[in-house]
Design a protein around this motif. Structure first.
Motif, PDB file in Angstrom:
ATOM      1  N   UNK A  23       1.910  13.334  -6.524  1.00 48.25           N
ATOM      2  CA  UNK A  23       2.270  12.217  -5.473  1.00 48.25           C
ATOM      3  C   UNK A  23       1.687  12.884  -3.904  1.00 48.25           C
ATOM      4  N   UNK A  24       1.363  11.821  -3.213  1.00 45.80           N
ATOM      5  CA  UNK A  24       0.950  12.199  -1.906  1.00 45.80           C
ATOM      6  C   UNK A  24       2.096  12.470  -0.961  1.00 45.80           C
ATOM      7  N   UNK A  25       1.930  13.565  -0.302  1.00 46.05           N
ATOM      8  CA  UNK A  25       2.979  14.052   0.498  1.00 46.05           C
ATOM      9  C   UNK A  25       2.693  14.418   1.929  1.00 46.05           C
ATOM     10  N   UNK A  26       3.237  14.599   2.882  1.00 44.49           N
ATOM     11  CA  UNK A  26       2.837  14.957   4.069  1.00 44.49           C
ATOM     12  C   UNK A  26       3.847  16.075   4.371  1.00 44.49           C
ATOM     13  N   UNK A  27       3.180  17.109   4.802  1.00 38.31           N
ATOM     14  CA  UNK A  27       3.942  18.492   4.989  1.00 38.31           C
ATOM     15  C   UNK A  27       4.541  18.243   6.308  1.00 38.31           C
ATOM     16  N   UNK A  28       5.566  18.816   6.472  1.00 31.93           N
ATOM     17  CA  UNK A  28       6.501  18.830   7.739  1.00 31.93           C
ATOM     18  C   UNK A  28       6.909  20.277   7.779  1.00 31.93           C
ATOM     19  N   UNK A  29       6.375  21.131   8.450  1.00 29.59           N
ATOM     20  CA  UNK A  29       6.578  22.389   8.524  1.00 29.59           C
ATOM     21  C   UNK A  29       7.524  22.778   9.704  1.00 29.59           C
ATOM     22  N   UNK A  49       3.818  23.037  -4.797  1.00 25.28           N
ATOM     23  CA  UNK A  49       2.733  23.452  -3.854  1.00 25.28           C
ATOM     24  C   UNK A  49       2.065  22.104  -3.143  1.00 25.28           C
ATOM     25  N   UNK A  50       1.863  22.057  -1.886  1.00 24.95           N
ATOM     26  CA  UNK A  50       1.084  21.123  -1.119  1.00 24.95           C
ATOM     27  C   UNK A  50      -0.207  21.337  -1.120  1.00 24.95           C
ATOM     28  N   UNK A  51      -1.246  20.717  -1.856  1.00 24.72           N
ATOM     29  CA  UNK A  51      -2.624  21.054  -1.819  1.00 24.72           C
ATOM     30  C   UNK A  51      -3.538  19.688  -1.397  1.00 24.72           C
ATOM     31  N   UNK A  52      -4.172  19.552  -0.225  1.00 30.26           N
ATOM     32  CA  UNK A  52      -4.825  18.546   0.136  1.00 30.26           C
ATOM     33  C   UNK A  52      -4.082  17.282   0.228  1.00 30.26           C
ATOM     34  N   UNK A  53      -2.753  17.400   0.952  1.00 31.54           N
ATOM     35  CA  UNK A  53      -1.859  16.169   0.790  1.00 31.54           C
ATOM     36  C   UNK A  53      -1.144  15.875  -0.443  1.00 31.54           C
ATOM     37  N   UNK A  54      -1.583  16.535  -1.657  1.00 38.47           N
ATOM     38  CA  UNK A  54      -0.706  16.119  -2.539  1.00 38.47           C
ATOM     39  C   UNK A  54       0.166  17.264  -3.230  1.00 38.47           C
ATOM     40  N   UNK A  55       1.056  16.672  -4.150  1.00 34.89           N
ATOM     41  CA  UNK A  55       2.139  17.645  -4.463  1.00 34.89           C
ATOM     42  C   UNK A  55       1.464  18.112  -5.781  1.00 34.89           C
ATOM     43  N   UNK A  56       1.493  19.403  -6.095  1.00 37.86           N
ATOM     44  CA  UNK A  56       1.290  20.221  -7.216  1.00 37.86           C
ATOM     45  C   UNK A  56       2.340  21.097  -7.744  1.00 37.86           C
ATOM     46  N   UNK A  57       2.651  20.595  -8.814  1.00 37.05           N
ATOM     47  CA  UNK A  57       3.734  21.616  -9.684  1.00 37.05           C
ATOM     48  C   UNK A  57       3.154  23.087 -10.139  1.00 37.05           C
ATOM     49  N   UNK A  58       3.664  24.062  -9.813  1.00 38.19           N
ATOM     50  CA  UNK A  58       3.112  25.325 -10.139  1.00 38.19           C
ATOM     51  C   UNK A  58       4.377  26.046 -11.050  1.00 38.19           C
ATOM     52  N   UNK A  59       3.937  26.549 -12.308  1.00 38.90           N
ATOM     53  CA  UNK A  59       4.982  27.032 -13.141  1.00 38.90           C
ATOM     54  C   UNK A  59       5.072  28.472 -12.740  1.00 38.90           C
ATOM     55  N   UNK A 104       0.915  -1.032   0.005  1.00 35.12           N
ATOM     56  CA  UNK A 104       0.078  -0.051   0.007  1.00 35.12           C
ATOM     57  C   UNK A 104       0.827   1.262   0.038  1.00 35.12           C
ATOM     58  N   UNK A 105       0.408   2.263  -0.816  1.00 37.13           N
ATOM     59  CA  UNK A 105       1.330   3.344  -1.157  1.00 37.13           C
ATOM     60  C   UNK A 105       0.938   4.191   0.291  1.00 37.13           C
ATOM     61  N   UNK A 106       2.368   4.850   0.488  1.00 40.13           N
ATOM     62  CA  UNK A 106       2.380   5.850   1.867  1.00 40.13           C
ATOM     63  C   UNK A 106       2.791   7.317   1.379  1.00 40.13           C
ATOM     64  N   UNK A 107       2.436   8.311   2.210  1.00 42.41           N
ATOM     65  CA  UNK A 107       2.878   9.632   1.795  1.00 42.41           C
ATOM     66  C   UNK A 107       4.396   9.989   2.192  1.00 42.41           C
ATOM     67  N   UNK A 108       4.857  10.688   1.266  1.00 43.63           N
ATOM     68  CA  UNK A 108       6.610  11.121   1.692  1.00 43.63           C
ATOM     69  C   UNK A 108       6.346  12.192   2.685  1.00 43.63           C
ATOM     70  N   UNK A 109       7.312  12.174   3.579  1.00 43.45           N
ATOM     71  CA  UNK A 109       7.434  13.178   4.502  1.00 43.45           C
ATOM     72  C   UNK A 109       8.120  14.092   3.891  1.00 43.45           C
ATOM     73  N   UNK A 110       7.982  15.526   3.640  1.00 43.14           N
ATOM     74  CA  UNK A 110       8.568  16.745   3.060  1.00 43.14           C
ATOM     75  C   UNK A 110       8.530  17.590   3.916  1.00 43.14           C
ATOM     76  N   UNK A 111       9.760  18.678   3.965  1.00 43.47           N
ATOM     77  CA  UNK A 111       9.926  19.777   4.637  1.00 43.47           C
ATOM     78  C   UNK A 111       9.171  20.823   4.145  1.00 43.47           C
TER      79      UNK A 111
END
Length: 377
Positions: A369-375, A324-334, A42-49
Motif C-alpha cells: 500500500x502507498x504510504x507517506x512517512x511522517x517521521x 517497513x516503508x520502502x520507496x513510498x510503499x508498505x512492506x511487511x517484514x517477518x 484516484x488513490x492517495x498515499x496514507x499518512x503514517x507515523x
C-alpha cells in the motif's frame, strides 16, 4: 363515433406518449447519477507515523522462585560400633572447625590397642636381636676365614625379614590408633548444629540400631547458596557477575542481594532450565536454609540488538511482522520477537539500522500500500 370523441382519444394517446418519454428521461438521469457514484477516485498515499530503526542494548528483569540452602551441610555418623559417652553440643549450638561434639567408647577397642602395642614391642625386640647378630657377624667377617659368606647372607636375610615384620606391626598399631580417633566426633567446619538424634549411652555405628540416622547435622549458615532454575530462553543473558535481588516471605519488608557464582552449564531434562547458584552473605543469620525466595534476575543485553517500540510489532495469524516503508510503499517484514522491557522490544529479521518502520503497525496498512512517512522531529 363523432369527431368530439376522436379528439378525446387523440389527446389521451398524446398524453401517454409524453408521460412515457418523461419516465425514460427520468430513468436515464438516475442511471447517469448512479454511474457517477461508482467511479473510483484516484488513490492517495496514507499518512503514517514512522521512525528510523537503530540498535541498542535492552535490559530487562526475570522473576523466578529460588531456594536458600546452606553453603555446606554434612551428616555426622559413627564409624565404629560404640556407645555414646558424652555429648558437648545441642541443636542450635554454634561450633568452630575441629570442635569436639561428642565422645564415644568401645571397650573392646582398648584390648585391640593393647594387643597391637604388645606385638609392636615384641617385633621391635626381634628385629634388634637379628640386627645385632648380623652386625657382629659382619664385623667378624672382616677377618678372612672366620665367617663363611653363607652364614653372613643368612643373617642379613633374617634381619631384613624381621625388619619387614616390624613395619607390619607398626602399620597395624597405627591403624588401631586411627580407629581410636574415630571415637571423637569433631566438626569438619564452622557452623550450626541443626539436628541431634542421639543421647548419652546410645549404641551407634555401622551396625548399630540408630545407624540409619546421623548423630548430628551441621550446616554453615553465615554463608548461603541461592539456587534458581532459569528457563532456556533466558540462559544466554547470564554471567558470573550478575547481582540478584530477592525477598523472602518471613521478612517481606527487607530486600537481600547475592552474586551469581556458579552456572551448571546444562539444562535440566525435566524443567528445561539451567541451575544457577548465587552466594549470599548471612552474617546476621536472618535468612535460614530452606527459605523460598522471590528472585529478580537482571538480564542485561550482551550485544547491541535491533530495538523497536512495542506498537511497531504486528502479531497476526500468519506470524509476527513489522512494516517497513520502502520507496513510498508498505512492506511487511517477518521477524522473531525477543525480550520486552517497558515500551520496547527486541526484533530479529531481515532488517538493518536506518530502515524506516511504521511506529503503530496495523493490518489496515496492507503489504504494498502507498504510504507517506511522517517521521518525528
Amino acid at each position: 363515433m363523432n369527431s368530439q370523441q376522436n379528439n378525446h382519444i387523440l389527446m389521451f394517446a398524446l398524453s401517454g406518449i409524453t408521460m412515457g418519454m418523461m419516465l425514460l428521461s427520468s430513468c436515464g438521469s438516475h442511471e447517469s447519477k448512479a454511474g457517477e457514484k461508482k467511479e473510483i477516485p484516484g488513490s492517495s498515499a496514507m499518512e503514517t507515523a514512522t521512525f528510523v530503526l537503530t540498535k541498542g542494548k535492552l535490559s530487562s528483569k526475570f522473576s523466578a522462585p529460588g531456594e536458600l540452602i546452606a553453603f555446606q551441610q554434612v551428616d555426622l555418623y559413627a564409624k565404629e560400633n560404640s556407645f555414646v559417652k558424652k555429648i558437648y553440643v545441642d541443636v542450635g549450638s554454634e561450633v568452630a572447625t575441629g570442635q569436639l561434639l561428642a565422645t564415644l567408647e568401645a571397650p573392646e577397642l582398648n584390648s585391640r590397642i593393647a594387643a597391637s602395642e604388645s606385638r609392636l614391642k615384641s617385633q621391635e625386640a626381634i628385629y634388634m636381636a637379628s640386627k645385632a647378630n648380623y652386625d657382629r657377624l659382619y664385623k667378624t667377617s672382616q677377618t678372612p676365614g672366620t665367617i663363611s659368606p653363607n652364614d653372613l647372607d643368612q643373617a642379613a636375610a633374617r634381619m631384613r625379614a624381621d625388619e619387614a615384620q616390624l613395619e607390619a606391626a607398626r602399620a597395624a598399631n597405627k591403624e588401631v590408633t586411627i580407629i581410636r580417633g574415630y571415637l571423637e566426633i569433631r566438626a569438619p567446619f564452622a557452623g550450626v548444629i541443626t539436628t541431634r538424634n542421639v543421647n548419652t549411652g546410645a549404641y551407634v555405628g555401622p551396625s548399630g540400631k540408630g545407624s540409619e540416622y546421623p548423630l548430628f547435622t551441621l550446616q554453615e549458615q553465615k554463608h548461603l547458596r541461592l539456587v534458581v532454575s532459569v528457563p532456556e530462553a533466558y540462559t544466554g543473558y547470564l554471567s558470573n557477575r550478575n547481582q540478584l535481588q530477592f525477598t523472602v516471605k518471613a521478612l517481606p519488608n527487607e530486600q537481600f542481594s547475592g552474586t551469581v557464582k556458579r552456572l551448571s552449564g546444562a539444562l535440566d531434562a525435566r524443567l528445561r532450565a539451567e541451575r544457577i547458584e548465587a552466594d549470599v552473605q548471612n552474617n546476621n543469620k536472618k535468612l535460614l536454609p530452606g527459605m523460598v525466595a522471590e528472585v529478580n534476575i537482571p538480564m542485561p543485553s550482551q550485544d547491541s540488538v535491533l530495538v523497536v517500540p512495542k506498537g511497531a510489532v504486528l502479531n497476526t495469524t500468519e506470524g509476527i511482522f513489522v512494516i517497513k516503508v520502502t520507496e513510498g510503499k508498505a512492506q511487511w517484514v517477518k521477524v522473531e520477537k525477543g525480550r520486552e522491557a517497558g515500551k520496547e522490544a527486541e526484533v530479529f529479521g531481515a532488517l538493518s539500522p536506518g530502515d524506516i518502520l511504521v511506529e503503530n503497525a496495523s493490518e489496515e496498512i496492507r503489504d504494498g500500500m502507498p504510504v507517506e512517512a511522517m517521521q518525528k522531529q
